[in-house]
Design a protein around this motif. Structure first.
Motif, PDB file in Angstrom:
ATOM      1  N   GLN A 297       0.829  -1.202   0.000  1.00  0.00           N
ATOM      2  CA  GLN A 297       0.000   0.000   0.000  1.00  0.00           C
ATOM      3  C   GLN A 297       0.865   1.253   0.000  1.00  0.00           C
ATOM      4  N   SER A 298       1.895   1.268   0.836  1.00  0.00           N
ATOM      5  CA  SER A 298       2.742   2.448   0.977  1.00  0.00           C
ATOM      6  C   SER A 298       3.454   2.795  -0.322  1.00  0.00           C
TER       7      SER A 298
ATOM      8  N   SER B  75       2.581   2.205  -3.251  1.00  0.00           N
ATOM      9  CA  SER B  75       1.693   2.546  -4.367  1.00  0.00           C
ATOM     10  C   SER B  75       1.664   4.067  -4.580  1.00  0.00           C
ATOM     11  N   ASN B  76       2.253   4.809  -3.625  1.00  0.00           N
ATOM     12  CA  ASN B  76       2.376   6.257  -3.736  1.00  0.00           C
ATOM     13  C   ASN B  76       3.782   6.592  -4.238  1.00  0.00           C
TER      14      ASN B  76
ATOM     15  N   ARG C  41       6.414   8.522  -2.215  1.00  0.00           N
ATOM     16  CA  ARG C  41       7.064   7.905  -1.063  1.00  0.00           C
ATOM     17  C   ARG C  41       8.365   7.206  -1.430  1.00  0.00           C
TER      18      ARG C  41
ATOM     19  N   ASN D 204       1.191   7.598   5.564  1.00  0.00           N
ATOM     20  CA  ASN D 204       0.976   7.405   4.137  1.00  0.00           C
ATOM     21  C   ASN D 204      -0.070   6.324   3.875  1.00  0.00           C
TER      22      ASN D 204
ATOM     23  N   ASN E 287      -3.619   7.482   4.731  1.00  0.00           N
ATOM     24  CA  ASN E 287      -4.181   8.370   3.709  1.00  0.00           C
ATOM     25  C   ASN E 287      -4.640   7.597   2.474  1.00  0.00           C
ATOM     26  N   ILE E 288      -3.829   6.619   2.056  1.00  0.00           N
ATOM     27  CA  ILE E 288      -4.174   5.820   0.880  1.00  0.00           C
ATOM     28  C   ILE E 288      -5.447   5.015   1.132  1.00  0.00           C
TER      29      ILE E 288
END
Length: 232
Positions: free
Chosen positions: A172-173, A175-176, A179, A216, A219-220
């Protein structure tokens, strides 16, 4: 839809049930099988080109890992995530990884420092190429070496007990895209503190890193999922 699972090679030396389990586990951790999605044995078996039996066995094993939940009279579903779940895991993880970094600053070997330096180089190259899968893999390796460098097997075991949840959040992290570079610089700072034997700063930086990952991920997940937010 057939590309949701990694290719299952039937000539592999591993039992078919293990191959199906690994493919389904990877699909959940990577988000290809989404939280709350119903797992239909017939459909999954067709997608992977196997019979229903190994799929059924894989679902049971994934339930034991907490990645699948069984709903009475409804069937199997990919375990959902709540903000409370995320907060609880990261609360534990920040303390454990902070301690691991602090101990590593006192106990790490030259060989482990070299291995961490090499991993950071590989992460940097992967970030430049946009190879997120490799970044995720190498990030996991970086943290595993830190756990080993703590020279505390019980601490490493406690962290590894959270591995499934951590792996899921790691995907998940990353995927930004924003980051990716931040994570690289944070890792470098942690390693620099460890190299200097700065126990206090290594612990502080490791905890800050985990807090940033949590922020992060939160938020996602808020954007991606319809959460019924619970008090944290």
């Amino acid at each position: 839809m057939s590309n949701r699972f990694s290719t299952i090679k039937l000539d592999n030396y591993k039992p078919l049930r293990d191959l199906v389990f690994a493919a389904m586990r990877e699909a959940i951790l990577s988000g290809k099988l989404k939280p709350g999605e119903r797992l239909m044995e017939v459909q999954l078996a067709e997608e992977m080109g196997v019979s229903r039996t190994p799929v059924r066995e894989a679902i049971r094993k994934l339930e034991l890992e907490g990645l699948v939940v069984m709903v009475p009279r409804k069937g199997a579903y990919v375990a959902g995530l709540t903000l409370k779940d995320v907060a609880e895991v990261f609360e534990i993880r920040s303390s454990l990884e902070g301690l691991a970094a602090a101990l590593a600053a006192d106990r790490i070997t030259d060989e482990e420092v070299e291995a961490l330096d090499n991993i950071l180089k590989e992460i940097s190259e992967a970030v430049a190429k946009g190879d997120i899968d490799k970044v995720i893999k190498k990030d996991g390796e970086f943290h595993q070496i830190l756990f080993s460098a703590s020279r505390n097997s019980r601490l490493a075991q406690m962290i590894n007990n959270l591995k499934e949840q951590i792996d899921r959040f790691r995907v998940q992290s990353f995927s930004n895209p924003v980051r990716l570079k931040s994570v690289l610089s944070e890792h470098k700072e942690i390693l620099d503190a460890i190299k200097q034997g700065d126990i206090e700063n290594a612990e502080k930086l490791a905890k800050e890193h985990i807090y940033k990952v949590e922020y992060n991920v939160m938020n996602i997940l808020r954007k991606q999922m319809d959460f019924e937010e619970e008090p944290l």
